[in-house]
Design a protein around this motif. Structure first.
Motif, PDB file in Angstrom:
ATOM      1  N   UNK A 184      15.198  16.885  37.602  1.00 13.87           N
ATOM      2  CA  UNK A 184      16.557  17.334  37.310  1.00 13.87           C
ATOM      3  C   UNK A 184      17.478  16.301  37.954  1.00 13.87           C
ATOM      4  N   UNK A 185      18.053  15.436  37.162  1.00 14.95           N
ATOM      5  CA  UNK A 185      18.831  14.339  37.722  1.00 14.95           C
ATOM      6  C   UNK A 185      17.950  13.453  38.574  1.00 14.95           C
ATOM      7  N   UNK A 186      18.358  13.209  39.817  1.00 14.00           N
ATOM      8  CA  UNK A 186      17.588  12.357  40.719  1.00 14.00           C
ATOM      9  C   UNK A 186      16.534  13.116  41.513  1.00 14.00           C
ATOM     10  N   UNK A 187      16.475  14.433  41.342  1.00  9.91           N
ATOM     11  CA  UNK A 187      15.481  15.249  42.052  1.00  9.91           C
ATOM     12  C   UNK A 187      14.232  15.350  41.187  1.00  9.91           C
ATOM     13  N   UNK A 188      13.116  14.892  41.706  1.00 14.42           N
ATOM     14  CA  UNK A 188      11.864  14.904  40.938  1.00 14.42           C
ATOM     15  C   UNK A 188      10.736  15.497  41.776  1.00 14.42           C
ATOM     16  N   UNK A 189       9.905  16.303  41.116  1.00 15.05           N
ATOM     17  CA  UNK A 189       8.723  16.868  41.749  1.00 15.05           C
ATOM     18  C   UNK A 189       7.509  16.606  40.848  1.00 15.05           C
ATOM     19  N   UNK A 190       6.358  16.415  41.479  1.00 16.24           N
ATOM     20  CA  UNK A 190       5.132  16.119  40.724  1.00 16.24           C
ATOM     21  C   UNK A 190       4.061  17.165  40.998  1.00 16.24           C
ATOM     22  N   UNK A 191       3.243  17.373  39.989  1.00 14.95           N
ATOM     23  CA  UNK A 191       2.093  18.250  40.142  1.00 14.95           C
ATOM     24  C   UNK A 191       2.413  19.725  40.284  1.00 14.95           C
ATOM     25  N   UNK A 192       3.539  20.170  39.768  1.00 10.52           N
ATOM     26  CA  UNK A 192       3.900  21.591  39.878  1.00 10.52           C
ATOM     27  C   UNK A 192       3.134  22.423  38.854  1.00 10.52           C
ATOM     28  N   UNK A 193       2.785  23.630  39.280  1.00  6.33           N
ATOM     29  CA  UNK A 193       2.184  24.579  38.351  1.00  6.33           C
ATOM     30  C   UNK A 193       3.271  25.231  37.501  1.00  6.33           C
ATOM     31  N   UNK A 194       2.900  25.598  36.298  1.00  8.82           N
ATOM     32  CA  UNK A 194       3.852  26.240  35.395  1.00  8.82           C
ATOM     33  C   UNK A 194       3.085  27.131  34.433  1.00  8.82           C
ATOM     34  N   UNK A 195       3.822  27.898  33.662  1.00  7.07           N
ATOM     35  CA  UNK A 195       3.210  28.720  32.622  1.00  7.07           C
ATOM     36  C   UNK A 195       3.861  28.389  31.293  1.00  7.07           C
ATOM     37  N   UNK A 196       3.113  28.624  30.225  1.00  3.49           N
ATOM     38  CA  UNK A 196       3.626  28.437  28.872  1.00  3.49           C
ATOM     39  C   UNK A 196       3.576  29.783  28.166  1.00  3.49           C
ATOM     40  N   UNK A 197       4.714  30.226  27.691  1.00  2.00           N
ATOM     41  CA  UNK A 197       4.778  31.526  27.031  1.00  2.00           C
ATOM     42  C   UNK A 197       4.147  31.466  25.643  1.00  2.00           C
ATOM     43  N   UNK A 198       3.666  32.608  25.194  1.00  2.00           N
ATOM     44  CA  UNK A 198       3.157  32.703  23.836  1.00  2.00           C
ATOM     45  C   UNK A 198       4.271  32.391  22.842  1.00  2.00           C
ATOM     46  N   UNK A 199       3.925  31.951  21.644  1.00  2.00           N
ATOM     47  CA  UNK A 199       4.947  31.656  20.640  1.00  2.00           C
ATOM     48  C   UNK A 199       5.867  32.855  20.408  1.00  2.00           C
ATOM     49  N   UNK A 200       7.165  32.584  20.418  1.00  2.00           N
ATOM     50  CA  UNK A 200       8.154  33.622  20.127  1.00  2.00           C
ATOM     51  C   UNK A 200       8.511  34.513  21.286  1.00  2.00           C
ATOM     52  N   UNK A 201       7.922  34.322  22.478  1.00  2.00           N
ATOM     53  CA  UNK A 201       8.194  35.214  23.610  1.00  2.00           C
ATOM     54  C   UNK A 201       9.233  34.683  24.583  1.00  2.00           C
ATOM     55  N   UNK A 202       9.565  33.388  24.498  1.00  2.00           N
ATOM     56  CA  UNK A 202      10.544  32.811  25.418  1.00  2.00           C
ATOM     57  C   UNK A 202      11.399  31.806  24.654  1.00  2.00           C
ATOM     58  N   UNK A 203      12.693  32.077  24.581  1.00  2.00           N
ATOM     59  CA  UNK A 203      13.589  31.219  23.809  1.00  2.00           C
ATOM     60  C   UNK A 203      13.929  29.928  24.544  1.00  2.00           C
ATOM     61  N   UNK A 204      14.009  29.984  25.878  1.00  2.00           N
ATOM     62  CA  UNK A 204      14.405  28.812  26.658  1.00  2.00           C
ATOM     63  C   UNK A 204      13.547  28.717  27.904  1.00  2.00           C
ATOM     64  N   UNK A 205      13.147  27.512  28.237  1.00  2.00           N
ATOM     65  CA  UNK A 205      12.327  27.297  29.427  1.00  2.00           C
ATOM     66  C   UNK A 205      13.106  27.645  30.687  1.00  2.00           C
ATOM     67  N   UNK A 206      12.382  28.131  31.708  1.00  2.00           N
ATOM     68  CA  UNK A 206      13.001  28.590  32.953  1.00  2.00           C
ATOM     69  C   UNK A 206      12.638  27.650  34.095  1.00  2.00           C
TER      70      UNK A 206
END
Length: 229
Positions: A184-206
């Protein structure tokens, strides 16, 4: 006289261009700036002497034009950092969600203005690809929409929707993934865990707490959010 003033103006332009290096023409910028200042005084005195035999009104008019131009260049050199930050703040206000790097007494930070819809959104990059996040302090981790996950390079074969998560609309399934980089701008992080929503369940990434909690400071104000690395 015009040639001398033009030379002084060129020297100021060189000072502005070489601000980061600290040297111009083999001299420290502070020494060169002093020479330019003395040259400007000498030019004013010289113009007064020469102007004694010319049209005083025309001489004063031309002299004022050059003085204003030179003072403008000098002001730009002295306050270039503040001017740059002001321009970035204006750009951030005109484009809400666009990260703007600013500096204050606490150091460097990334500022994000509230979007017109009343939410804090952040234009970021995930694995080098653009992703528009909604900043959500209620989300445990970064959650990608199905569309964004595919756009940054994940394939359907890699996504195993084995997690049950609670959302505002009830329970849903999500696929666990690990992200190479999140910026996000100049702030960067590597190797973070995340989840991927099923199709149609999340309109915008959080943008969730596993990113936010890694920051030195996170300030949410009335119309802006500040991220400190």
């Amino acid at each position: 006289m015009v040639f001398v003033l033009a030379l002084i103006g060129a020297a100021l332009a060189v000072l502005i261009f070489n601000h980061e290096t600290g040297f111009s023409f083999g001299l420290p910028n502070t020494d060169l700036a002093s020479l330019v200042y003395l040259g400007l005084i000498a030019s004013v005195i010289g113009a007064g002497v020469v102007g004694a035999h010319r049209n005083i009104g025309e001489m004063v008019k031309n002299l004022l034009i050059w003085v204003v131009m030179i003072l403008g260049l000098a002001t730009g050199w002295l306050y270039q950092d503040q001017a740059k930050e002001a321009v970035l703040r204006v750009a951030g206000g005109l484009a809400p969600g666009r990260p703007v790097t600013v500096s204050d007494e606490k150091g460097q930070a990334v500022l994000i203005r509230k979007s017109l819809n009343g939410h804090f959104e952040a234009a970021g990059d995930v694995n080098g690809q653009p992703v528009n996040f909604l900043i959500d302090t209620g989300a445990t981790s970064i959650a990608l929409s199905h569309r964004d996950a595919l756009s940054i390079g994940f394939t359907e074969g890699e996504l195993n929707y084995s997690l049950i998560i609670n959302t505002a609309n009830g329970q849903a399934r999500a696929a666990p993934v690990r992200l190479d980089s999140v910026a996000i701008g100049t702030v960067e992080r590597r190797g973070l865990r995340a989840t991927v929503a099923e199709p149609g369940r999340l309109d915008q990434s959080l943008l969730g707490m596993n990113f936010i909690s890694s920051l030195t400071a996170f300030e949410m104000r009335r119309d802006e959010v500040i991220l400190r690395d």
